[in-house]
Design a protein around this motif. Structure first.
Motif, PDB file in Angstrom:
ATOM      1  N   ARG A 249      44.174  21.242  61.200  1.00 37.75           N
ATOM      2  CA  ARG A 249      45.154  22.136  60.607  1.00 37.75           C
ATOM      3  C   ARG A 249      44.481  22.994  59.549  1.00 37.75           C
ATOM      4  NH1 ARG A 249      49.814  18.934  58.448  1.00 37.75           N
ATOM      5  NH2 ARG A 249      50.695  20.984  58.158  1.00 37.75           N
ATOM      6  N   LEU A 250      44.929  24.236  59.468  1.00 36.05           N
ATOM      7  CA  LEU A 250      44.234  25.239  58.675  1.00 36.05           C
ATOM      8  C   LEU A 250      44.316  24.994  57.172  1.00 36.05           C
ATOM      9  CD1 LEU A 250      42.667  27.860  58.892  1.00 36.05           C
ATOM     10  CD2 LEU A 250      44.833  29.083  58.746  1.00 36.05           C
ATOM     11  N   TRP A 251      45.524  24.811  56.643  1.00 33.17           N
ATOM     12  CA  TRP A 251      45.673  24.757  55.193  1.00 33.17           C
ATOM     13  C   TRP A 251      45.094  23.495  54.575  1.00 33.17           C
ATOM     14  CZ3 TRP A 251      45.872  29.108  52.923  1.00 33.17           C
ATOM     15  CH2 TRP A 251      46.397  30.214  53.625  1.00 33.17           C
ATOM     16  N   PRO A 252      45.128  22.353  55.259  1.00 29.97           N
ATOM     17  CA  PRO A 252      44.369  21.217  54.712  1.00 29.97           C
ATOM     18  C   PRO A 252      42.873  21.511  54.621  1.00 29.97           C
ATOM     19  CG  PRO A 252      46.013  20.425  56.249  1.00 29.97           C
ATOM     20  CD  PRO A 252      46.031  21.924  56.358  1.00 29.97           C
ATOM     21  N   ALA A 253      42.355  22.318  55.555  1.00 27.79           N
ATOM     22  CA  ALA A 253      40.940  22.707  55.486  1.00 27.79           C
ATOM     23  C   ALA A 253      40.688  23.605  54.285  1.00 27.79           C
ATOM     24  CB  ALA A 253      40.523  23.411  56.776  1.00 27.79           C
ATOM     25  N   VAL A 254      41.644  24.492  53.984  1.00 23.29           N
ATOM     26  CA  VAL A 254      41.526  25.343  52.793  1.00 23.29           C
ATOM     27  C   VAL A 254      41.558  24.465  51.538  1.00 23.29           C
ATOM     28  CG1 VAL A 254      42.616  27.175  51.433  1.00 23.29           C
ATOM     29  CG2 VAL A 254      42.532  27.357  53.929  1.00 23.29           C
ATOM     30  N   ALA A 255      42.453  23.490  51.528  1.00 24.75           N
ATOM     31  CA  ALA A 255      42.538  22.573  50.378  1.00 24.75           C
ATOM     32  C   ALA A 255      41.213  21.836  50.183  1.00 24.75           C
ATOM     33  CB  ALA A 255      43.683  21.585  50.581  1.00 24.75           C
ATOM     34  N   ALA A 256      40.596  21.401  51.287  1.00 23.90           N
ATOM     35  CA  ALA A 256      39.306  20.712  51.190  1.00 23.90           C
ATOM     36  C   ALA A 256      38.234  21.637  50.620  1.00 23.90           C
ATOM     37  CB  ALA A 256      38.892  20.190  52.562  1.00 23.90           C
ATOM     38  N   CYS A 257      38.267  22.906  51.018  1.00 23.87           N
ATOM     39  CA  CYS A 257      37.319  23.898  50.499  1.00 23.87           C
ATOM     40  C   CYS A 257      37.514  24.095  48.997  1.00 23.87           C
ATOM     41  CB  CYS A 257      37.499  25.211  51.253  1.00 23.87           C
ATOM     42  SG  CYS A 257      36.400  26.533  50.711  1.00 23.87           S
ATOM     43  N   PHE A 258      38.773  24.174  48.562  1.00 27.08           N
ATOM     44  CA  PHE A 258      39.063  24.330  47.143  1.00 27.08           C
ATOM     45  C   PHE A 258      38.625  23.094  46.348  1.00 27.08           C
ATOM     46  CE2 PHE A 258      42.766  27.576  47.649  1.00 27.08           C
ATOM     47  CZ  PHE A 258      41.841  28.570  47.916  1.00 27.08           C
ATOM     48  N   THR A 259      38.806  21.922  46.941  1.00 29.88           N
ATOM     49  CA  THR A 259      38.386  20.685  46.283  1.00 29.88           C
ATOM     50  C   THR A 259      36.871  20.679  46.072  1.00 29.88           C
ATOM     51  OG1 THR A 259      40.242  19.462  47.251  1.00 29.88           O
ATOM     52  CG2 THR A 259      38.380  18.155  46.454  1.00 29.88           C
ATOM     53  N   GLU A 260      36.137  21.106  47.102  1.00 32.29           N
ATOM     54  CA  GLU A 260      34.674  21.195  46.989  1.00 32.29           C
ATOM     55  C   GLU A 260      34.275  22.214  45.923  1.00 32.29           C
ATOM     56  OE1 GLU A 260      33.175  22.108  50.870  1.00 32.29           O
ATOM     57  OE2 GLU A 260      33.944  20.245  51.744  1.00 32.29           O
ATOM     58  N   ALA A 261      35.025  23.338  45.864  1.00 32.62           N
ATOM     59  CA  ALA A 261      34.726  24.373  44.862  1.00 32.62           C
ATOM     60  C   ALA A 261      34.956  23.844  43.448  1.00 32.62           C
ATOM     61  CB  ALA A 261      35.577  25.615  45.120  1.00 32.62           C
ATOM     62  N   GLN A 262      35.991  23.027  43.275  1.00 36.62           N
ATOM     63  CA  GLN A 262      36.225  22.413  41.965  1.00 36.62           C
ATOM     64  C   GLN A 262      35.066  21.493  41.586  1.00 36.62           C
ATOM     65  OE1 GLN A 262      40.015  20.363  41.942  1.00 36.62           O
ATOM     66  NE2 GLN A 262      41.042  22.076  40.913  1.00 36.62           N
ATOM     67  N   ALA A 263      34.635  20.695  42.546  1.00 40.04           N
ATOM     68  CA  ALA A 263      33.537  19.756  42.278  1.00 40.04           C
ATOM     69  C   ALA A 263      32.244  20.490  41.935  1.00 40.04           C
ATOM     70  CB  ALA A 263      33.319  18.850  43.490  1.00 40.04           C
TER      71      ALA A 263
END
Length: 200
Positions: A128-142
């Motif tokens: 699913r697309l938006w969970p993938a976006v959320a994962a990308c944002f999580t990585e960006a925070q880290a």
């Protein structure tokens, strides 16, 4: 026992897309689709049991490759801002295409049970697309590219920013968009997210 083939499945999908476009969802029957193919309803039933399944499959046929392209935009080693811009441009190009707008209008005008159709598409379209976006944002925070905060909130705001242009096309307040308009809208959405949540 009937043998299923990919060629026949695509033939059914193509015929269904033409019938849904010409007649609308409620006026289209599986018999109409079979007639367009020069085949029988039994052939269609071998692949799809209901008209809802057939509509979902025809939408997923477009959604699967598009979702793959969007997910690939988030991957890679480029800076977070560059990947986000690439994603936003591809997302808006997809959602402002004539096909996407006509499908959305069909769902609204025909009062189709949109949740059922969306669930079927997501079931067929892989990650699913938006969970993938959320994962990308999580990585960006880290990595320090985004400030600490609620990922769900950031995704919600990003999604809302990207919805304006497709919505205006859907309701007919604008007739069409150029590539430059899509690019500017995507860049503006990314700028807003980075202004609100970017590392300071």
């Amino acid at each position: 026992m009937r043998i299923k083939t990919e060629a026949k499945r695509r033939e059914i999908i193509d015929a269904a897309a033409l019938e849904f476009g010409a007649r609308g969802y409620h006026k289209t029957t599986l018999a109409d689709v079979a007639r367009r193919m020069g085949s029988s309803k039994a052939t269609i039933y071998n692949y799809y049991k209901t008209k809802d399944e057939l509509l979902a499959a025809s939408l997923a046929e477009k959604a699967i490759p598009a979702a793959g392209a969007l997910l690939s935009a988030l991957a890679g080693n480029e800076r977070f801002e560059c990947r986000l811009n690439d994603f936003a441009k591809r997302y808006l190009a997809m959602h402002t295409s004539q096909h996407a707008v006509s499908i959305q209008r069909l769902v609204v005008a025909e009062k189709i049970q949109a949740r059922q159709i969306i669930d079927a598409i997501e079931a067929n379209a892989g990650p699913r697309l938006w969970p993938a976006v959320a994962a990308c944002f999580t990585e960006a925070q880290a990595a320090g590219a985004l400030r600490e905060g609620s990922i769900d909130q950031i995704v919600y705001h990003f999604r809302a920013l990207l919805s304006d242009l497709p919505y205006r096309l859907l309701i007919g307040s604008i007739d069409g968009v150029s590539e430059s308009i899509v690019d500017r809208s995507a860049e503006a959405a990314v700028e807003c997210i980075l202004a609100a949540y970017g590392a300071r």
